[in-house]
Design a protein around this motif. Sequence first.
Motif, short mmCIF file in Angstrom:
data_model
loop_
_atom_site.label_atom_id
_atom_site.label_comp_id
_atom_site.label_asym_id
_atom_site.label_seq_id
_atom_site.Cartn_x
_atom_site.Cartn_y
_atom_site.Cartn_z
N UNK A 24 0.82 -1.21 0.00
CA UNK A 24 0.00 0.00 0.00
C UNK A 24 0.85 1.27 0.00
N UNK A 25 2.09 1.19 0.53
CA UNK A 25 2.96 2.37 0.61
C UNK A 25 4.41 1.92 0.58
N UNK A 92 -1.32 1.25 -10.71
CA UNK A 92 -2.42 2.14 -11.11
C UNK A 92 -3.28 2.56 -9.92
N UNK A 93 -3.33 1.74 -8.89
CA UNK A 93 -4.15 2.07 -7.72
C UNK A 93 -3.37 2.86 -6.66
N UNK A 94 -2.28 3.48 -7.09
CA UNK A 94 -1.43 4.34 -6.26
C UNK A 94 -0.63 3.55 -5.24
#
Length: 584
Positions: A24-25, A92-94
């Motif tokens: 996620x990060x 694409x979903x950051x």
Amino acid sequence: MPVRCLSRHRYQFVVYPGIGTKFASLDDAYNFYNLYSWEIGFGVRYAKCRLNVHRQKCMQEIACGCAGKPVKENTKTIRCGCPALIRLLRSEDRGWYICEHRESHNHPLSNTCGEKMHWQSHRHIDQYTKELVKQLQENNVSLGKVYSIIGSFFGSSDQIPFTKRSLRTLCGKISQEQSDNDAMKTMDVDDDSMMKTLMWTSGRSMDQYICFGDILTFDTTYRTNLYDMPFGLFVGVNNHFQSIIMGGMLMRDEKVESFKWVFAEFMRLIGGKDRHPKTILTDQVRSMELAIAEILPNTKHRWCKWHVLKKAKESLGALYGKRSEFRSDFHRVVDMMCSEEEFETSWAEMVAKHGLQKQPYLTQIYEGRAKWAKPYFRDVFCCPMHLFVKQYEKLQFDRASEESYQEKRTSLSGVVLRANLPIERHASKVYTRAMFDQFGLALFDSGNYMLEELEQRRLYVVRHMHHEVRDRWCKSVYSVQVDLRNERLNCECCFSQHAGMPCCHQLKVPAYLVMKRWTRDARDMLPPHLKMYQRDQARPRAVTYRHSNLSLTALEIVKMADSNVDAYELAMSEMVKVRAKLEP
């Protein structure tokens, strides 16, 4: 997500950064790769990155701690061009995913837990522990005690998930942050908003005052070259017989009102508003004397003997030369700890011997003898501060580094025993090296006395064995009383009250007095809620997982409850209920 999938992966390692693993990060990716590096035996760090046309990061490499080449040859760096890394790309979903993983290393891997903990990425200290360390640092708790306290939260010191070296680094950063903001200063201005007096101190000085603020010297004989303003220093003495700065000031004049402001502001800044020093030594300034009497009514004010001797040199000229007989007689009278009667008799003999009965300067200082001569304030704690004022004029080396050297000398270097007695061996363990040297002189001098017991365990008399070779005015018999209620010895010479160490007469009695401010544990003074961690207290030992888990959970609750008033009230009400249920 990667952690949830650990039970289903096909790799031989518990954590493995396979290609396509999503995060996620970047922080999640770093922590994941760091877990993998712990298992393998290396450390990681952020490496190259790339930005897109919108100036946003779209690629990031996380490499081995040994990646890259050394900047210069013949260096201690661990960088050896290790190729191991993971390359992350933006999805694409950051989020982020691994597009490349290089596993091979060109250096030995760490095998033991102790080796792995010394990698930079594995020295992580969680936020709650950092806040605890910061609070302990603010309360002047030493590094060793901080490590022991943290060890009690984790069960024992060997279960702490970081090294003492990393804790030392953290304490250094915290101290640096505090030092940037701990300088406190204030000034007094006149009606035209022009500065009259400037006063300053520091956080370290405030900590020093707690331990060593019982005696101070304040001197304004220095003057700045540029503005010709009196420059004053508040100087104390630590347990190594070293001068320590408590504060400084610049003032335009030396009037009573100016000195009143100086002493009042110093007490406010240093945190000693209700804790005045026992003794303060100054030069012979009448306006300063009046200000001290009003602002510090419970403090004994005396003249610094060094200033008296300095003016003697200026006033007596050749009579006070290095090789003169008068100089040696004068110093013997001034330096010896004796009674008032002995002092006055020896003074009369001295001035008669040299024909100085009408010498103006000697007449002047004799009239003010109660302010500087030791016999007239024997019962007032007053260690030899004149030595430190004289040292302070030189300012040839950094006092902090010298204090560190004395701490190392006290903790590591050996001692030379003069008599190899049990009392001497015990003193070598509790006193600092500088204080032990003074104790050794007193112990050696005690060999000149014989002990006689008048009342069993209550009253003793010590007699000098060679009184016939001493000056006629020197006392040869001293009485020593045992105060059983307060567990201390009282000698009529009052040297222990004056200097804070046992006199040679007390050392003949089978007990002696140790003043904590001269011991190795002089700084071992913690706030009431941390008293349990002092060396003279029984230290609690936590060896259960329950203790560690409860401590970490409590710290987390404190962190969340401190965010706002509602959270605080909720946490307090619930904890009161829990405590009521747990009480037996």
